[in-house]
Design a protein around this motif. Structure first.
Motif, short mmCIF file in Angstrom:
data_model
loop_
_atom_site.label_atom_id
_atom_site.label_comp_id
_atom_site.label_asym_id
_atom_site.label_seq_id
_atom_site.Cartn_x
_atom_site.Cartn_y
_atom_site.Cartn_z
N ARG A 130 0.84 -1.21 0.00
CA ARG A 130 0.00 0.00 0.00
C ARG A 130 0.87 1.26 0.00
O ARG A 130 0.55 2.25 -0.66
N ALA A 131 1.96 1.23 0.76
CA ALA A 131 2.84 2.40 0.83
C ALA A 131 3.47 2.70 -0.52
O ALA A 131 3.54 3.86 -0.94
N LEU A 132 3.93 1.66 -1.24
CA LEU A 132 4.53 1.88 -2.55
C LEU A 132 3.52 2.50 -3.50
O LEU A 132 3.84 3.40 -4.27
N ARG A 133 2.29 2.04 -3.47
CA ARG A 133 1.24 2.61 -4.33
C ARG A 133 1.04 4.10 -4.02
O ARG A 133 0.92 4.91 -4.92
N ARG A 134 1.00 4.44 -2.73
CA ARG A 134 0.84 5.84 -2.35
C ARG A 134 2.02 6.67 -2.82
O ARG A 134 1.86 7.80 -3.30
N TRP A 135 3.23 6.15 -2.68
CA TRP A 135 4.41 6.89 -3.11
C TRP A 135 4.37 7.18 -4.61
O TRP A 135 4.71 8.28 -5.05
N LEU A 136 3.96 6.19 -5.39
CA LEU A 136 3.93 6.36 -6.84
C LEU A 136 2.90 7.40 -7.27
O LEU A 136 3.08 8.09 -8.27
N LEU A 137 1.81 7.49 -6.54
CA LEU A 137 0.76 8.45 -6.90
C LEU A 137 0.99 9.82 -6.27
O LEU A 137 0.26 10.76 -6.57
N GLN A 138 1.99 9.93 -5.42
CA GLN A 138 2.27 11.20 -4.75
C GLN A 138 3.78 11.40 -4.62
O GLN A 138 4.33 11.47 -3.52
N PRO A 139 4.50 11.54 -5.75
CA PRO A 139 5.96 11.71 -5.70
C PRO A 139 6.35 13.00 -4.99
O PRO A 139 5.60 13.97 -4.94
N LEU A 140 7.57 13.02 -4.47
CA LEU A 140 8.04 14.13 -3.66
C LEU A 140 8.60 15.27 -4.52
O LEU A 140 9.08 15.06 -5.63
N LEU A 141 8.55 16.48 -3.95
CA LEU A 141 9.22 17.63 -4.54
C LEU A 141 10.43 18.03 -3.71
O LEU A 141 11.24 18.85 -4.15
#
Length: 869
Positions: free
Chosen positions: A340-351
């Motif tokens: 679940r965490a990987l999915r969230r990271w992919l849909l919300q990349p960091l700036l």
């Protein structure tokens, strides 16, 4: 339900609405059903009758159609006749309700809350109550949830151009709110979250109704996607005062300042209204949510729906499946939490470069320490879903097997901490100190519960000996009585001399002594005849009856006491749900990073250098998904250099030409995916990479239409292109494929030229523009920040070989006819196409010569207008 041809529709099927019925004419059970239904008019009511959960009236018709069940009928009462009925077995309730919820329905489960035998003995109807309200966004049952995907419930409050959003996953406890003043970004954020259910406050008369995906209502703003499930709620619960008080009460605080949301009035209203809904649907269960957190959309890279679709981040374009997506290619996680965490990271990349580097540092350390990575991943495979298990415990719905799984995982946290104790990177350090009370809790659970507890809590057999003194005494007494029963048959045979004497039991008469009728005259005086059968007589004794009463009562008392001990243990876990979830998020993060490290080692990924600025430099980059679907070594890597960098002259815009099926679209996507992977902290499929931060990634790839809204393929293309031109910035990454191909040749060429020119001169974002309009190569000779690249081919007699190599320079042919031959077009069609192309090229050269001649006679006033005549 369709009528059978040639057969009349039964009367009960025509009269499927209970509102018009005379209640006095209904049976008592049907009257109660309607009373409950009126309290929940906008949901499907499943009503326990014996071993089934039944639906009646219109609900029965709906459920029968949706689940493809047989629609039957039941007697409703005098003068009413039979009413529609359908049902599902009680043991299959979860499976059927999951199907209905997946279709967008809300379900109310009305179950029996007392022993049916007791009600029958007292000659009254069994008491029933609503025990569950199931809606798409409020599920906690394991069988109804996707293990590696969040199930978000969202609430939206809109005031003019301003909006507030709150969302939660009640199965994991995440709870966030935000606020903004751009309605377009609200739609983008909802599409990112893809909530299972969205709450909308309204004053409409149909308050409480749920709109399934595709259904519309005047209460739903037109700009919100109709692909979601919306639930209309009363405005009152979303008012500023009510919402604020609900938040204060739930979190037991006197101020919202600690949550950082005091300056988000619409966000507070959305969050408070959402809590009201959870309280209503969860009945007597207190769902443990984390303290409300706030976030800002500008903190993350923005991906619109088209970009997520075109880059196939979580599902493929062709059939919407997980296999073949970027998530599929990257997911090497060992736990559901990590997935679940990987999915969230992919849909919300960091700036934030600092946050990206922290993730990179952990991956680097795990790559260097192979043994640590292997041991860590092996241990992670033994850890259950702590987030959801602790949530079910806090909500009072976890069973004994859930608690044992949670306890096993809590005890492994100590091993995890010992394993990473020498780690230096931030995410490894976060796991080095596990709260000792969690370890104590795990030991307490394992020492309290039997090794293999039953599935259902009311069956008993949950608690180990030595846990509770009263329970042990009751158990000892019960065992003594059972042993007395076991010895009774032998002792009575010896006392009476009747060799065929037996001790038996049935539900109607309880325990009894059976003697053959031929030996009935030998029955002792203390035997009381209870039943006469063809071949035997059945007796009881006062002592047997006393033991029976004690055994049956003791069993119920034992089960009740065991449940109380278990419930207290479960409540203790629930009190530590927040603490467990805090550590579980650290476990999920290290799971993701260990998986990305494993991936980087296996596929030889590099650590990208993240810098401030607009540089995008990739040496021998590869498409992370395509590479995994091809045999090893078959993928042809390509380099990319865009954006200003000191001591270099990298272009802002690349015009990419080349044949069909040569790899232009793959090249575009691989650049976008590498940028995206880099901004989640992952290593990337390249030999080297130096990347500036992108604020947005835009794509315009492929030809699709939207016939439901009357938009042609070309209109969809123009809408998406307009969105890019209106929102892109110099820090954006823009990937365009075949702009202008959906209209006439010169119209399309003109649009493509103008779009490319605008991107290069006005937006100046990093852009790759793939096209078959070779005329666009002229831009490179006019604008200094434009460069031409081509995908090369090797030409042979009557054949071409695609080399899939991107090289400087522009192509002058597209080889479309050759691509058609490779696709299997008939030879006669290919031959005729070659003849027609020859004629077209001949006339095109004449027209081009005429145009050049006219141009030479005209004073050139605008060098960009190449079509001046």
């Amino acid at each position: 339900m369709q009528e059978s041809q040639g057969k009349a529709t039964p009367a009960y099927m025509k009269n499927a609405d209970y509102h018009k019925l005379d209640r006095a004419q209904l049976t008592p059970m049907m009257q109660h059903y309607i009373e409950v239904k009126e309290q929940h008019p906008n949901v499907l009511l499943l009503y326990r009758v014996g071993d089934f959960f039944e639906c009646f009236f219109q609900d029965a018709v709906t459920v029968a159609q949706e689940l493809e069940l047989v629609l039957t009928s039941k007697e409703g009462g005098k003068e009413i006749g039979r009413v529609p009925m359908t049902g599902v077995p009680h043991h299959a309730l979860e499976r059927y309700t999951a199907l209905l919820v997946e279709k967008g329905y809300a379900i109310a489960v009305c179950d029996q809350v007392e022993d049916a035998a007791q009600a029958a003995a007292e000659k009254r109807m069994v008491e029933r109550q609503i025990t569950k309200l199931l809606t798409p966004g409020t599920l906690t049952e394991e069988g109804m949830l996707h293990a590696r995907r969040n199930n978000f419930l969202a609430a939206v409050v809109i005031a003019g151009q301003h909006w507030g959003l709150a969302y939660t996953d009640i199965s994991t406890g995440e709870f966030y709110t935000t606020q903004s003043q751009n309605l377009e970004t609200l739609s983008l954020e909802l599409q990112r979250l893809h909530p299972s259910e969205i709450l909308i406050p309204t004053n409409a008369p149909d308050i409480g109704s749920m709109l399934r995906p595709g259904e519309t209502s005047d209460s739903i703003p037109e700009f919100l996607p109709d692909s979601f499930c919306y639930t209309l709620r009363s405005q009152t619960q979303f008012s500023a005062g009510e919402a604020r008080n609900q938040l204060l009460t739930y979190f037991r605080v006197s101020s919202l300042e600690g949550m950082g949301c005091t300056n988000l009035p619409l966000g507070i209203r959305a969050a408070g209204g959402l809590l009201f809904y959870i309280e209503e649907t969860q009945k007597n269960h207190q769902v443990p949510l984390q303290t409300l957190k706030t976030y800002t959309l500008s903190d993350y890279l923005i991906l619109d729906q088209q970009t997520r679709r075109n880059l196939e981040i979580v599902q493929t374009v062709r059939d919407g499946t997980y296999h073949g997506s970027l998530l599929w290619a990257l997911d090497r996680t060992c736990t559901a939490m990590g997935g679940r965490a990987l999915r969230r990271w992919l849909l919300q990349p960091l700036l934030d470069i600092k946050g990206i580097v922290a993730r990179q540092d952990t991956i680097s350390e795990l790559i260097r320490q192979t043994n640590l990575r292997d041991d860590l991943r092996q241990l992670l495979r033994q850890i259950y879903d702590l987030e959801r298990l602790s949530g079910r415990a806090g909500a009072g719905t976890a069973n004994a097997r859930d608690l044992r799984g949670l306890a096993d995982s809590l005890l492994r946290l100590k091993d995890l901490a010992a394993l990473v104790k020498e780690g230096n990177s931030p995410f490894l350090r976060a796991l080095q100190s596990v709260p000792p009370d969690l370890e104590e809790l795990g030991e307490k659970i394992l020492n309290s519960l039997v090794e293999s507890p039953p599935q259902h809590l009311g069956e008993g057999g949950l608690i180990r000996p030595g846990v509770d003194e009263q329970l042990d005494q009751m158990q000892q007494t019960l065992e003594e009585d059972k042993q007395w029963l076991a010895d009774l048959e032998t002792s009575e045979r010896e006392r009476t001399g009747i060799a065929k004497l037996k001790v038996g039991y049935n539900k109607t008469f309880g325990y009894f002594i059976s003697i053959p009728r031929s030996k009935a005259d030998l029955a002792p005086e203390n035997y009381t005849r209870k039943q006469t059968l063809t071949n035997e007589e059945r007796y009881i004794t006062s002592e047997l009856k006393e033991r029976e009463t004690r055994i049956l009562t003791a069993k119920d008392d034992l089960n009740r006491l065991e449940y109380e001990i278990f419930a207290a243990l479960r409540a203790e876990v629930g009190e530590k749900a927040q603490q467990i979830r805090d550590i579980s998020r650290a476990v999920a993060a290290i799971d993701v990073l260990a998986g990305l490290a494993e991936l980087a080692v296996y596929y030889d990924y590099c650590r990208p250098e993240m810098i401030e600025g607009r540089c995008l430099k990739i040496k021998e980059g590869r498409h992370p998904v395509v590479e995994q679907t091809l045999p090893t070594g078959f993928f042809v890597p390509n380099s990319t250099a865009m954006g200003f960098e000191e001591k270099s002259n990298n272009p802002d815009l690349i015009i990419l030409t080349g044949p069909n099926a040569s790899g232009k679209s793959c090249y575009l996507r691989q650049v976008g995916l590498i940028q995206l992977m880099a901004q989640i902290g992952s290593f990337v499929p390249a030999k080297e990479a130096k990347l500036g931060i992108s604020d947005r990634v835009f794509t315009r790839v492929g030809a699709v239409d939207d016939l439901a809204t009357g938009q042609s393929t070309f209109m969809v293309e123009m809408n998406e292109t307009a969105n890019i031109l209106n929102h892109a910035t110099p820090n954006s990454l823009i990937l365009l494929d075949e702009i202008g191909r959906g209209t006439a040749t010169f119209d399309g060429l003109s649009i493509a030229w103008a779009v490319a020119e605008y991107l290069a001169t006005q937006v100046q974002g990093r852009t790759i523009f793939a096209t078959h309009y070779h005329e666009l190569n002229e831009l490179a000779s006019i604008l200094p920040n434009v460069a031409n690249y081509q995908v090369t081919v090797k030409e042979m007699e009557n054949e071409i070989i695609f080399l899939h190599q991107v090289q400087p320079g522009g192509a002058d042919r597209s080889y479309g006819i050759e691509a058609g031959r490779l696709a299997g077009l008939p030879p006669t069609v290919i031959s005729r196409a070659q003849q027609v192309m020859g004629q077209i090229e001949k006339h095109s050269k004449i027209a081009l010569g005429l145009r050049k001649g006219l141009t030479q006679q005209t004073e050139k006033t605008d060098q960009l207008d190449i079509f001046e005549t």
